[in-house]
Design an enzyme around this catalytic site. Structure first.
Site, PDB file in Angstrom:
ATOM      1  N   LYS A  47       2.219   4.114  24.240  1.00  0.00           N
ATOM      2  CA  LYS A  47       3.644   4.123  24.415  1.00  0.00           C
ATOM      3  C   LYS A  47       4.231   2.710  24.456  1.00  0.00           C
ATOM      4  O   LYS A  47       5.438   2.524  24.320  1.00  0.00           O
ATOM      5  CB  LYS A  47       3.974   4.813  25.755  1.00  0.00           C
ATOM      6  CG  LYS A  47       3.505   6.235  25.873  1.00  0.00           C
ATOM      7  CD  LYS A  47       3.792   6.751  27.304  1.00  0.00           C
ATOM      8  CE  LYS A  47       3.237   8.108  27.548  1.00  0.00           C
ATOM      9  NZ  LYS A  47       3.297   8.487  28.966  1.00  0.00           N
ATOM     10  N   ASP A 107       2.350  -3.505  21.288  1.00  0.00           N
ATOM     11  CA  ASP A 107       3.002  -4.366  22.268  1.00  0.00           C
ATOM     12  C   ASP A 107       2.197  -5.638  22.518  1.00  0.00           C
ATOM     13  O   ASP A 107       2.737  -6.724  22.545  1.00  0.00           O
ATOM     14  CB  ASP A 107       3.234  -3.599  23.594  1.00  0.00           C
ATOM     15  CG  ASP A 107       1.984  -2.908  24.124  1.00  0.00           C
ATOM     16  OD1 ASP A 107       0.932  -2.932  23.437  1.00  0.00           O
ATOM     17  OD2 ASP A 107       2.042  -2.325  25.223  1.00  0.00           O
ATOM     18  N   ASP A 110      -4.893  -7.674  23.225  1.00  0.00           N
ATOM     19  CA  ASP A 110      -5.632  -8.117  24.405  1.00  0.00           C
ATOM     20  C   ASP A 110      -7.102  -8.308  23.998  1.00  0.00           C
ATOM     21  O   ASP A 110      -7.446  -9.321  23.390  1.00  0.00           O
ATOM     22  CB  ASP A 110      -5.424  -7.048  25.490  1.00  0.00           C
ATOM     23  CG  ASP A 110      -5.938  -7.431  26.854  1.00  0.00           C
ATOM     24  OD1 ASP A 110      -6.151  -8.624  27.101  1.00  0.00           O
ATOM     25  OD2 ASP A 110      -6.136  -6.546  27.695  1.00  0.00           O
ATOM     26  N   LYS A 138      -2.872 -12.215  23.909  1.00  0.00           N
ATOM     27  CA  LYS A 138      -3.659 -12.844  24.985  1.00  0.00           C
ATOM     28  C   LYS A 138      -5.013 -13.237  24.408  1.00  0.00           C
ATOM     29  O   LYS A 138      -5.997 -12.521  24.580  1.00  0.00           O
ATOM     30  CB  LYS A 138      -3.954 -11.791  26.069  1.00  0.00           C
ATOM     31  CG  LYS A 138      -2.995 -11.675  27.213  1.00  0.00           C
ATOM     32  CD  LYS A 138      -3.642 -10.792  28.304  1.00  0.00           C
ATOM     33  CE  LYS A 138      -2.662  -9.845  28.905  1.00  0.00           C
ATOM     34  NZ  LYS A 138      -3.242  -8.956  29.931  1.00  0.00           N
ATOM     35  N   PHE A 159      -1.275 -10.046  33.664  1.00  0.00           N
ATOM     36  CA  PHE A 159      -0.872  -8.686  33.331  1.00  0.00           C
ATOM     37  C   PHE A 159       0.646  -8.629  33.229  1.00  0.00           C
ATOM     38  O   PHE A 159       1.359  -9.038  34.135  1.00  0.00           O
ATOM     39  CB  PHE A 159      -1.376  -7.679  34.367  1.00  0.00           C
ATOM     40  CG  PHE A 159      -1.276  -6.268  33.866  1.00  0.00           C
ATOM     41  CD1 PHE A 159      -2.254  -5.748  33.021  1.00  0.00           C
ATOM     42  CD2 PHE A 159      -0.188  -5.475  34.194  1.00  0.00           C
ATOM     43  CE1 PHE A 159      -2.149  -4.456  32.524  1.00  0.00           C
ATOM     44  CE2 PHE A 159      -0.079  -4.177  33.709  1.00  0.00           C
ATOM     45  CZ  PHE A 159      -1.070  -3.668  32.872  1.00  0.00           C
TER      46      PHE A 159
END
Ligand code: XMP
Length: 186
Positions: A47, A107, A110, A138, A159
């Site tokens: 999402k 989004d 990572d 990241k 985070f």
């Protein structure tokens, strides 16, 4: 034993709504230049990327690019603030990918597992070519060798919440990006 949940650092936006919009416009310039007026499938990974994808495709539209939007939801296993061992498809795409040019929108990049798995899956299904676009990157956390073709901001290993990103499904609605910090000592 009960633990106090982390809380967002609401006083200090990492990136403000204006900074985010400015960067998305720059990314849209690049993407529109690369795709021209050719139609392509923009796949938003749910999402977390839904707000980013909505803003990005409207910026692309303003540049006469031709994205066709679809969504995929992936499930992951792991703790709430760290990734994840394996990934599977929770809700499927509604459009065929065979023979299409694809832009994957996520989004945050990572460990790289999500983007790597999605790209592999779409190539297996016959995608013609695939590019990837993330708002945040990241690099310190990468465990799979993958880089995004388009990326908004490179960040440290913190985070992030807001602008679609959540902690326990909270904070997605914040219009800016901020960090999740440990609770202050009593
Ligand atoms: P991987 O490790 O597969 O992770 O590259 C990508 C997905 O992990 C989630 N993620 C985060 N979500 N704040 C979040 O709200 C973060 O800082 C964060 N880091 C990773 C996210 O769902 C992303 O698509």
């Amino acid at each position: 034993m009960t633990t106090t949940p982390p809380h967002p650092d609401l006083s200090c936006a990492l990136y403000s709504a204006d900074q985010i919009q400015k960067r998305i416009n720059e990314m849209a310039d690049e993407i529109a230049r690369d795709y021209g007026h050719e139609e392509f499938l923009a796949i938003s990974i749910m999402k977390g990327s839904f707000i980013f994808a909505a803003d990005l495709i409207r910026c692309l539209s303003a540049r006469k690019a031709q994205p066709v939007l679809d969504f995929i939801t992936l499930s992951s296993y792991g703790s709430e603030t760290s990734s994840r061992g394996s990934i599977s498809v929770l809700t499927e795409l509604t459009l065929p990918v065979t023979g299409h040019r694809i832009l994957i929108i996520d989004d945050i990049l990572d460990t790289g597992l999500t983007l790597h798995t999605t790209r592999h899956l779409l190539y297996e299904r016959g995608a013609k070519d695939i590019r990837t676009c993330v708002l945040l990157d990241k690099p310190a956390r990468r465990s799979v060798p993958i880089e995004a073709n388009y990326r908004g901001f490179q960040i440290k290993n913190v985070f992030i919440i807001g602008y679609g990103l959540d902690y326990n499904n909270r904070y997605r609605h914040l219009p800016y990006l901020t960090t999740l910090t440990p609770p202050p000592s009593p």
